[in-house]
Design an enzyme around this catalytic site. Structure first.
Site, PDB file in Angstrom:
ATOM      1  N   GLU A  92     -49.662 -29.422  67.230  1.00 24.94           N
ATOM      2  CA  GLU A  92     -49.014 -30.491  67.972  1.00 24.94           C
ATOM      3  C   GLU A  92     -48.066 -31.313  67.111  1.00 24.94           C
ATOM      4  O   GLU A  92     -48.227 -31.426  65.897  1.00 24.94           O
ATOM      5  CB  GLU A  92     -50.072 -31.395  68.607  1.00 24.94           C
ATOM      6  CG  GLU A  92     -50.984 -32.031  67.602  1.00 24.94           C
ATOM      7  CD  GLU A  92     -52.212 -32.678  68.248  1.00 24.94           C
ATOM      8  OE1 GLU A  92     -52.746 -32.120  69.220  1.00 24.94           O
ATOM      9  OE2 GLU A  92     -52.628 -33.724  67.763  1.00 24.94           O
ATOM     10  N   CYS A 106     -43.642 -36.849  64.179  1.00 26.88           N
ATOM     11  CA  CYS A 106     -44.778 -36.516  63.331  1.00 26.88           C
ATOM     12  C   CYS A 106     -45.064 -35.025  63.504  1.00 26.88           C
ATOM     13  O   CYS A 106     -45.281 -34.565  64.623  1.00 26.88           O
ATOM     14  CB  CYS A 106     -45.968 -37.353  63.789  1.00 26.88           C
ATOM     15  SG  CYS A 106     -47.487 -36.939  62.956  1.00 26.88           S
ATOM     16  N   CYS A 113     -57.929 -27.944  59.592  1.00 25.12           N
ATOM     17  CA  CYS A 113     -57.802 -28.521  58.249  1.00 25.12           C
ATOM     18  C   CYS A 113     -59.110 -28.311  57.513  1.00 25.12           C
ATOM     19  O   CYS A 113     -60.190 -28.412  58.099  1.00 25.12           O
ATOM     20  CB  CYS A 113     -57.512 -30.020  58.365  1.00 25.12           C
ATOM     21  SG  CYS A 113     -57.225 -30.846  56.781  1.00 25.12           S
ATOM     22  N   CYS A 117     -62.504 -34.466  57.066  1.00 26.27           N
ATOM     23  CA  CYS A 117     -62.795 -35.905  57.047  1.00 26.27           C
ATOM     24  C   CYS A 117     -63.579 -36.263  58.304  1.00 26.27           C
ATOM     25  O   CYS A 117     -63.335 -35.723  59.382  1.00 26.27           O
ATOM     26  CB  CYS A 117     -61.503 -36.715  56.966  1.00 26.27           C
ATOM     27  SG  CYS A 117     -60.542 -36.339  55.485  1.00 26.27           S
ATOM     28  N   CYS A 120     -61.738 -37.491  61.626  1.00 20.83           N
ATOM     29  CA  CYS A 120     -60.528 -36.783  62.032  1.00 20.83           C
ATOM     30  C   CYS A 120     -60.824 -35.600  62.961  1.00 20.83           C
ATOM     31  O   CYS A 120     -61.620 -34.718  62.630  1.00 20.83           O
ATOM     32  CB  CYS A 120     -59.801 -36.288  60.786  1.00 20.83           C
ATOM     33  SG  CYS A 120     -58.302 -35.375  61.160  1.00 20.83           S
TER      34      CYS A 120
END
Ligand code: SAH
Length: 356
Positions: A92, A106, A113, A117, A120
């Protein structure tokens, strides 16, 4: 069928050019129409000599991403773009067009990932794939084309979408070169910002290669134990090392480093935390961006600080002389926070595989 060549792969394009004996100036014109005038692939191909147009049109892949969904916020100027890669993965990008401010885009650097975290949504997906140079640049091309129709230009580009950019360092490096290069977008480096969880060596390499590209460090806590609790990678790169890294960036770059600080109730938002942050940042050229937490389903234990606490915290930092801003959170109604929407779409499609 011969494999297609990405428009962003200048080496491959050049070898096709030599094979077909095309004047380099015509290729430069094709690129100008595509990257700067944003006129689309057909107009770009029309810049080539008639006899090679068909061959180039067949061989060059102008859009490695397919736009699957466009979601406009009802309350503000945010638009979320959901793309699908050739391998079928979703990524996205978010366009922000504040009424009075500048248009910002962005973009994502990875599918999922590895940093994992706690707060997130992308981290909760785990690592799935690195995006290629073309897949990163195509987010910019397609978003820029979209806003060009509205008479706007993308002014700021931030690598703050899904993924950890420095875990995909080589491709990010090349994508930056295309974004900034005179043959590519020729976007001013001062309007590009790369956000990282904090990988010191990569941050330094990036600063040396692109000193004018801004860097944002997702610090979120200065107490080592708290940082480790929410960011697993903190174990590998302690806050003391990050402080040294910021000092080194300050020596290389004229820009200030952005310190991102996610405000979590009871974790990092007390007055003592503010004082520690002030001490930690003493002597560094930084500005602090306080981020309101966008709650995610997978982290029910985390609660965002209240607006009042954020304001008090910001006031304490400002009083100590730190440039501090509170991130205005746009697009809450379109799940604009990092990875939220893709995660939901992926879950829905895995629940109903026959319907997608
Ligand atoms: N991996 C990079 C960039 C991606 S995230 C990084 O860590 O910086 C971009 C920013 O959004 C980071 O500061 C990240 O910590 C923050 N973020 C992630 N999840 C969030 C959430 N649920 N609410 C608010 N900010 C979030």
């Amino acid at each position: 069928m011969t494999e297609r060549i990405s428009i962003h792969d200048s080496i491959a394009i050049d070898s096709l050019r030599r094979q077909r004996r095309v004047d380099p100036h015509r290729i430069a014109r094709m690129r100008r129409v595509f990257y700067k005038k944003l006129e689309g692939s057909e107009a770009a191909i029309d810049e080539l000599p008639v006899e090679v147009r068909e061959a180039f049109a067949e061989r060059i892949d102008f859009h490695p991403l397919r736009l699957e969904q466009r979601i406009d916020s009802a309350s503000d100027g945010a638009t979320k773009l959901v793309f699908v890669t050739a391998a079928g993965a979703r990524v996205e990008s978010v366009l922000l067009r504040p009424e009075t401010g500048r248009t910002a885009l962005c973009i994502s650097s990875q599918v999922g990932c590895a940093a994992n975290c706690d707060f997130c949504a992308t981290g909760k997906m785990g690592f799935q794939a690195n995006l290629s140079v073309g897949e990163m640049i195509d987010q910019v091309v397609q978003a820029a084309q979209l806003v060009a129709h509205e008479g706007r230009r993308v002014r700021n580009i931030v690598l703050m979408g899904m993924g950890e950019p420095f875990h995909n360092e080589r491709a990010v490096d090349e994508a930056l070169a295309t974004l900034l290069g005179a043959e590519g977008f020729h976007h001013p480096a001062s309007r590009v910002l790369i956000s990282t969880v904090g990988i010191p060596e990569a941050m330094l390499r990036c600063a040396r290669r692109f000193p004018d590209v801004g860097q944002a460090l997702s610090l979120h806590a200065v107490r080592q134990d708290v940082r480790e609790q929410i960011i697993p990678l903190a174990r590998k790169h302690p806050v003391s090392e990050l402080r040294e890294t910021i000092a080194s960036l300050n020596a290389i770059q004229s820009r200030t480093v952005m310190i991102e600080y996610l405000m979590l109730a009871g974790l990092n938002d007390s007055m003592a935390d503010a004082a520690e942050l002030v001490r930690f940042l003493d002597g560094l050229r930084v500005h602090v961006n306080l981020i309101p937490y966008n709650a995610i389903d997978d982290a029910p234990q985390l609660v965002g600080s209240t607006r009042e606490v954020r304001d008090t915290f910001a006031h304490a930092l400002k009083s100590a002389g730190l440039t501090t801003t509170i991130r205005y959170s746009m697009g809450a109604d379109i799940e604009a926070a990092c990875g939220q929407l893709v995660q939901r779409l992926d879950r829905e499609s895995s629940r109903r595989p026959d319907e997608t």
